[in-house]
Design an enzyme around this catalytic site. Structure first.
Site: not given
Length: 641
Positions: A386, A113
């Site tokens: 319960s 690059e």
């Protein structure tokens, strides 16, 4: 390589212009015209950009990049460090420092690059001159001539649209950026910012995706292949075409050899190295979706969605993968079993908590996360029936006025309820007369529970629930002791875990620790228990709940060691539960239907959920030593008010 070190020497100015061998191949353009174009472009670049830098006052201020933090993926791990999921927005990224990136990759990217990166001051006049020739010949922008610095400012600040004006803006910003950041800082930011394909941003996630390794361990061959991806990542991806990827790899290696940054032997060896690919994982689902979705919701609640998607957090959960998978398999198995017993279209949820730490050890929000993401463990508010009664009995014991042997009349009674009357009844429609509290809870008698709630005050029962972390809406109505409210399985498991720890409580959590991308601790959920319940009343409640399993409705949950627990069955059999605990693990299991219709006329927590609990706990406690609960006699009984 010594030649590579030479390119890293930061020069105060460019002393000589590079040679332009590429002019040799330009056809039908005379040398004089070439020279004129080159001189013109170089003059524009070298001299004109200084003036442009002054005139481009509306460009972004590059100084803000000193504190720039790119979006990073958030990672979720189990308690042992196994990766469970990634959370990210568009960018799947994990930032790493420059020293944690393979020298091979840095060399390959620079060769591909911007080989003069450590010489120029943001722009490469030769590169721009070459690009100008190509673009003039084509009549539009075909080649960029961009340096790494220019690419970086384009990626962060500018649109991707190709235009001459954008190239000028890139150059201006690049010059400014090189005055603010060092070369190494720019290269590090670039390598962590650039897109590598398949939703991978930055070298670390790309290295893990393509080669299943960290960026610092990439070989020369792997580095050259990755560097070749930058210009067209998906086109040259080895996942798409290994032939094209190898072609680009060869080009990058050839450029490195030409620059004398690698030897001929290194070049040959790299071309011969067999590439072992990883797998595309950016959009993979979670291994444990009920766990990771719960974690994600907690993170968003605490930090906000944007931070979770981009903040790069490392989240350690309290869950062990194998343990969680065992829990999920157990639920799937029993879903099928219960359907064969007539509980059609049933859904299930399981939450297991270590009462000593309040760490969630397993969380199963349904029968199959693939068919339904709704998490019933944390999001479904169902009536506990319960299984709510222990909170009433604890409140009575904490008042100092009651013991397990205190008798309560199991006899008919009526209470004013709004404009009418409420006449509670027991599940079997019978009455037993005066019975001890121990028997009343063991046999899950409704009328004694309501009478006890009235005796201590329903507001006191609600106060106990709030202390235990149950925040669901409650009214001090006569039916409250029978669990006529909506509670999540997580709330129930956490509440029982506090009683199981003799009143010591830490906030129930599925997150053990959170750090940011730099390792700074954001959340540390190391248990910091506080005493929130009376120890004697807690131990006494555990004692009575052991009778439930040994002699009462919870006999199906017996596992050959001390267990304290409670069954739960609502009216019309819409919700059935069993919640039980040993000193080391508390587990709540719920069974019901998403449409809230009746399961069946014979569905009970003791008959159908207790066996599920027993199966899970037998697997969960393999290798865990048997422990007894501490007797209430060890603690001081509270004085009666």
């Amino acid at each position: 390589m010594s030649s590579f070190k030479n390119i890293q020497e930061k020069q105060s100015q460019i002393q000589t212009l590079p040679r332009f061998e590429f002019f040799q191949g330009v056809g039908q353009v005379t040398g004089g015209v070439l020279l004129s174009i080159f001189m013109l472009s170089s003059s524009l670049v070298a001299g004109g950009l200084v003036g442009l830098a002054i005139s481009f006052r509306n460009l972004p201020d590059v100084r803000q990049l000193k504190n720039f933090s790119p979006s990073e993926t958030t990672y979720i791990y189990d308690i042992k460090g196994k990766l469970l999921a990634r959370i990210h927005g568009e960018a799947n990224r994990q930032v790493v420092p420059l020293e944690k990136i393979s020298p091979h990759l840095k060399r390959a990217v620079l060769a591909s690059e911007d080989n003069r990166f450590y010489e120029h001051h943001g722009i490469n006049p030769g590169g721009i001159g070459r690009a100008a020739l190509v673009n003039l010949a084509a009549g539009d922008v075909r080649e960029g001539g961009s340096t790494i610095t220019m690419q970086l400012v384009k990626n962060i600040f500018l649109s991707q649209k190709r235009a001459f004006t954008r190239k000028i803006a890139e150059a201006v910003l690049a010059i400014r950026l090189e005055q603010v950041l060092s070369k190494d800082e720019i290269l590090e930011m670039y390598l962590n910012q650039v897109y590598w394909g398949h939703n991978n941003y930055g070298v670390q996630t790309a290295a893990r995706t393509y080669f299943k390794k960290s960026a610092e361990n990439l070989t020369l061959a792997e580095s050259a292949m990755m560097a070749g991806l930058i210009q067209a990542p998906e086109e040259f991806s080895p996942f798409v075409s290994m032939n094209l990827a190898k072609q680009k790899q060869k080009e990058v290696l050839g450029r490195m050899l030409e620059l004398n940054w690698i030897s001929q032997q290194e070049y040959n060896d790299a071309l011969q190295q067999k590439i072992k690919l990883g797998q595309i994982r950016s959009f993979q689902g979670s291994a444990l979706p009920y766990v990771t979705n719960t974690v994600a919701q907690e993170l968003i609640k605490k930090f906000g969605r944007e931070t979770v998607l981009k903040g790069g957090m490392q989240v350690q959960t309290t869950v062990d993968t194998n343990f969680q998978m065992m829990a999920e398999k157990t639920i799937k198995k029993w879903h099928r079993t219960l359907e064969s017993e007539g509980l059609y279209n049933n859904q299930m949820a399981l939450v297991a908590i270590d009462p000593r730490t309040h760490f969630v050890k397993a969380l199963v929000g349904g029968v199959d996360s693939k068919t339904s993401e709704f998490n019933r463990a944390t999001q479904a508010h169902r009536q506990p029936g319960s299984s709510f009664k222990p909170f009433v009995y604890y409140t009575a014991f904490a008042s100092g006025k009651f013991t397990p042997n205190t008798t309560i009349p199991d006899t008919p009674v009526g209470y004013r309820d709004g404009d009418g009357w409420y006449y509670p009844r027991n599940y079997d429609n019978t009455f037993m007369g005066a019975i001890p509290i121990r028997t009343a809870l063991a046999l899950s008698r409704n009328v004694p529970a309501i009478k006890l709630g009235k005796a201590v005050g329903m507001n006191k029962v609600i106060e106990t629930c709030r202390t235990l972390g149950i925040m669901s809406p409650m009214e001090p109505v006569s039916s409250l002791p029978l669990g006529a409210i909506g509670i999540t399985p997580l709330e129930m498991a956490s509440a029982y875990a506090t009683i199981a720890n003799y009143g010591w409580q830490s906030p129930a959590t599925i997150i053990a620790r959170i750090t940011d991308g730099s390792g700074n601790v954001l959340v540390d959920n190391t248990p910091k228990p506080q005493l929130v319940l009376d120890p004697w009343a807690s131990a006494t409640t555990l004692d009575v709940m052991q009778t439930v399993v040994n002699e009462g409705t919870g006999r199906g949950a017996a596992i050959g060691r001390p267990v304290a627990g409670k069954t739960g069955t609502t009216s019309s059999e819409k919700d059935i539960w069993f919640i039980g605990t040993v000193p080391q693990l508390t587990t709540a299991i719920w069974v019901g239907r998403d449409d809230n219709r009746q399961l069946s006329g014979h569905a009970t927590g003791g008959g159908m959920v207790a066996p599920v609990w027993r199966d899970f706990m037998q697997k969960a406690l393999q290798g865990v030593p048997v422990e007894k609960f501490q007797p209430s006699a060890k603690f001081l009984r509270p004085k009666s008010n």
